[in-house]
Design a protein around this motif. Structure first.
Motif, PDB file in Angstrom:
ATOM      1  N   SER A  63      31.091  22.917  14.705  1.00  9.66           N
ATOM      2  CA  SER A  63      30.815  22.974  13.269  1.00  9.66           C
ATOM      3  C   SER A  63      29.341  22.735  12.982  1.00  9.66           C
ATOM      4  CB  SER A  63      31.672  21.942  12.532  1.00  9.66           C
ATOM      5  OG  SER A  63      33.038  22.264  12.636  1.00  9.66           O
ATOM      6  N   LYS A  64      28.764  21.738  13.651  1.00  5.97           N
ATOM      7  CA  LYS A  64      27.365  21.412  13.416  1.00  5.97           C
ATOM      8  C   LYS A  64      26.454  22.577  13.799  1.00  5.97           C
ATOM      9  CE  LYS A  64      23.555  19.171  12.670  1.00  5.97           C
ATOM     10  NZ  LYS A  64      23.077  19.087  11.271  1.00  5.97           N
ATOM     11  N   ILE A  65      26.715  23.148  14.970  1.00  6.99           N
ATOM     12  CA  ILE A  65      25.862  24.236  15.462  1.00  6.99           C
ATOM     13  C   ILE A  65      26.031  25.506  14.640  1.00  6.99           C
ATOM     14  CG2 ILE A  65      25.434  25.770  17.429  1.00  6.99           C
ATOM     15  CD1 ILE A  65      26.321  23.407  19.226  1.00  6.99           C
ATOM     16  N   LEU A  66      27.267  25.896  14.381  1.00  5.66           N
ATOM     17  CA  LEU A  66      27.520  27.199  13.762  1.00  5.66           C
ATOM     18  C   LEU A  66      27.467  27.181  12.244  1.00  5.66           C
ATOM     19  CD1 LEU A  66      30.307  28.498  16.167  1.00  5.66           C
ATOM     20  CD2 LEU A  66      27.846  28.924  16.221  1.00  5.66           C
ATOM     21  N   ASN A  67      27.860  26.061  11.622  1.00  4.97           N
ATOM     22  CA  ASN A  67      27.741  25.987  10.155  1.00  4.97           C
ATOM     23  C   ASN A  67      26.292  26.111   9.724  1.00  4.97           C
ATOM     24  OD1 ASN A  67      30.467  25.709   9.877  1.00  4.97           O
ATOM     25  ND2 ASN A  67      30.461  23.515   9.490  1.00  4.97           N
ATOM     26  N   ASP A  68      25.389  25.512  10.526  1.00  2.01           N
ATOM     27  CA  ASP A  68      23.958  25.587  10.198  1.00  2.01           C
ATOM     28  C   ASP A  68      23.440  27.019  10.271  1.00  2.01           C
ATOM     29  OD1 ASP A  68      23.885  22.899   9.823  1.00  2.01           O
ATOM     30  OD2 ASP A  68      22.880  22.398  11.696  1.00  2.01           O
ATOM     31  N   GLN A  69      24.142  27.877  11.047  1.00  2.40           N
ATOM     32  CA  GLN A  69      23.719  29.268  11.191  1.00  2.40           C
ATOM     33  C   GLN A  69      24.436  30.196  10.206  1.00  2.40           C
ATOM     34  OE1 GLN A  69      21.231  30.247  13.186  1.00  2.40           O
ATOM     35  NE2 GLN A  69      20.945  28.114  13.766  1.00  2.40           N
ATOM     36  N   GLN A  88      13.500  20.432   8.593  1.00  3.47           N
ATOM     37  CA  GLN A  88      14.331  21.335   7.797  1.00  3.47           C
ATOM     38  C   GLN A  88      15.798  21.193   8.179  1.00  3.47           C
ATOM     39  OE1 GLN A  88      12.716  25.266   8.333  1.00  3.47           O
ATOM     40  NE2 GLN A  88      10.749  24.748   7.409  1.00  3.47           N
ATOM     41  N   LYS A  89      16.059  21.071   9.491  1.00  2.68           N
ATOM     42  CA  LYS A  89      17.428  20.900   9.957  1.00  2.68           C
ATOM     43  C   LYS A  89      18.040  19.602   9.427  1.00  2.68           C
ATOM     44  CE  LYS A  89      17.480  23.329  14.408  1.00  2.68           C
ATOM     45  NZ  LYS A  89      17.641  23.121  15.876  1.00  2.68           N
TER      46      LYS A  89
END
Length: 467
Positions: free
Chosen positions: A24-30, A340-341
């Motif tokens: 979720s953390k990796i892909l939601n940010d994308q 930004q992240k």
């Protein structure tokens, strides 16, 4: 452009604690939406009720029905679904079975963010289509390309060479240690070439078992082997008209090297089990962190293939050999990117910490620098990064350095590279000792990319019987 369109759905099926948070953390940010289930039964119900899933990550070992037996059911409910298998127990048998049943790819645990993003990029090659004002797409393109770094003499020279290579169609070989940005440079060459509007297909040659190389690269016909119920297009065909990037080309087995040489000579491939040849028009870019000339001498790499691949060669130097100004630029760039992240102001680095960042040997190169700065930015509370916020690997390096007496420079004259290599080897030994021989934990302690750690371990094991 309509930005109110629904985000692409990605299905994750794994019962391991914390996996849902990682994805979720990796892909939601994308810009993707992740749905997570801990068993195959619930995941099947979700697919049956919602036909919008485009990609699934499916663990092989699950409570109840395992991933292998669930895979055909996934594809029966949704034939267009791409399924990437996950396993902590890599065996050729399980991987072959999964591929025969229709799996698109597989990942071996422990999972790294980079592995997950690479897997997603294969099936969303142009990036997540649903973006807020295109911001994510712009950021992703910047991260993939070296163009933004053309601010130092070294990078200006490398990019000048890349520009010239991009204008022709011959194979390009990129040399450099793990983490120096070989894949980023491949993206840059592709983006600057006349093939930029076509696909860039990336193949990590370290992740493909020897028995699957031919079917992965060249595809197979229906009936080529037991379980091949449908034909499969290989990576070469997927890249037709665009660019194919073979990362870590040194890991390709000799039997496949002969087939690669044949492709370079006649630009055709044949699917496994097929009788006809297929014309392919691609730009081939390869990369490696090993000395291919030495591999040729050992009989592990074909000399004729090496000569064909190395006509156009670019060497990316390790971070430790780059000038202070470039390191400072990279540090500032990653600080801004991470702010930004994390949605925080850009942190300030205390002078002692900055000095350590500039002097550290960076065995994991640019990738390690980016990860280290992200960790430090996350840990600092007052928005000021001090020595205490640096990773364990960096602190351990300087702690050890203070204890190492200068006689290592005495007697036989040693170059700076030899001294760094000696310290690096000792750090690896110490980390292995502290972790009871656990390679994964040792690499994390040193904040070293796991693949780099294994490569260094393999290199030093031939020099030191203690490893």
């Amino acid at each position: 452009m309509n930005h109110k369109e629904e985000r692409a759905l990605i299905l994750v099926v794994d019962d391991e604690p914390g996996v849902d948070m990682i994805f979720s953390k990796i892909l939601n940010d994308q810009g993707y939406e992740v749905r997570h289930f801990t068993n195959a039964e619930d995941a099947l119900a979700a697919i049956q009720s919602d036909s919008k899933f485009r990609l699934s990550f499916l663990d092989i070992r699950l409570p109840g029905e395992d991933g292998i037996s669930a895979l055909p059911k996934f594809l029966k409910l949704q034939p267009s679904l791409k399924v990437v298998m996950m396993t902590a127990y890599q065996t050729v048998e399980s991987v072959v079975t999964a591929m025969k049943f229709g799996a698109a790819d597989y990942l071996v645990k422990p999972l790294e963010p980079e592995m997950i993003l690479k897997a997603v990029e294969k099936y969303f090659p142009s990036g997540q289509p649903v973006l807020k004002e295109g911001k994510i797409a712009q950021e992703t393109k910047a991260v993939r390309s070296y163009t933004f770094m053309a601010r130092t003499p070294l990078m200006k020279n490398i990019l000048s060479v890349a520009d010239k290579f991009a204008s022709v169609s011959g194979p390009v070989l990129i040399l450099g240690e793990s983490g120096t940005g070989k894949e980023m440079l491949a993206h840059t060459i592709h983006e600057k070439s006349q093939r930029a509007k076509k696909s860039l297909i990336i193949v990590d040659c370290t992740s493909i078992p020897e028995t699957l190389f031919e079917s992965e690269l060249f595809g197979y016909e229906k009936g080529a082997f037991t379980g091949a119920d449908t034909a499969k297009v290989g990576r070469f065909e997927l890249a037709d008209g665009g660019t194919l990037f073979l990362d870590e080309i040194g890991n390709v087995p000799l039997t496949m090297q002969a087939k690669l040489l044949r492709f370079i000579e006649d630009h055709t491939v044949s699917r496994l089990g097929g009788k006809k040849t297929i014309d392919i028009d691609i730009r081939l870019i390869t990369a490696t962190n090993v000395d291919l000339q030495k591999e040729v001498e050992k009989g592990k790499f074909r000399q004729d293939l090496f000569y064909r691949l190395s006509t156009l060669t670019i060497h990316l130097p390790p971070l430790r050999n780059r000038i202070k100004e470039e390191k400072e630029f990279l540090i500032n760039y990653f600080l801004e990117k991470n702010s930004q992240k994390l949605q925080r102001p850009v942190p300030v680095i205390a002078e002692p910490a900055m000095q350590m960042l500039l002097e550290y040997a960076w065995p994991g190169n640019v990738r390690e620098l980016e990860n280290a700065l992200y960790s430090s930015a996350l840990l600092c509370d007052s928005n000021k990064i001090g020595v205490q916020h640096l990773t364990v690997g960096i602190q351990s390096y300087f702690s050890h350095k203070e204890q190492v007496e200068l006689p290592i420079l005495e007697g036989e004259k040693k170059t700076l590279k030899e001294v760094i290599k000696k310290v690096e080897k000792e750090q690896i030994l110490a980390a292995l000792e502290q972790t009871g021989g656990n390679k994964k934990k040792a690499s994390e302690m040193l904040d070293m990319d796991y693949k780099t750690f294994l490569s260094k371990l393999k290199e030093y094991s031939g020099e030191n019987s203690n490893i």
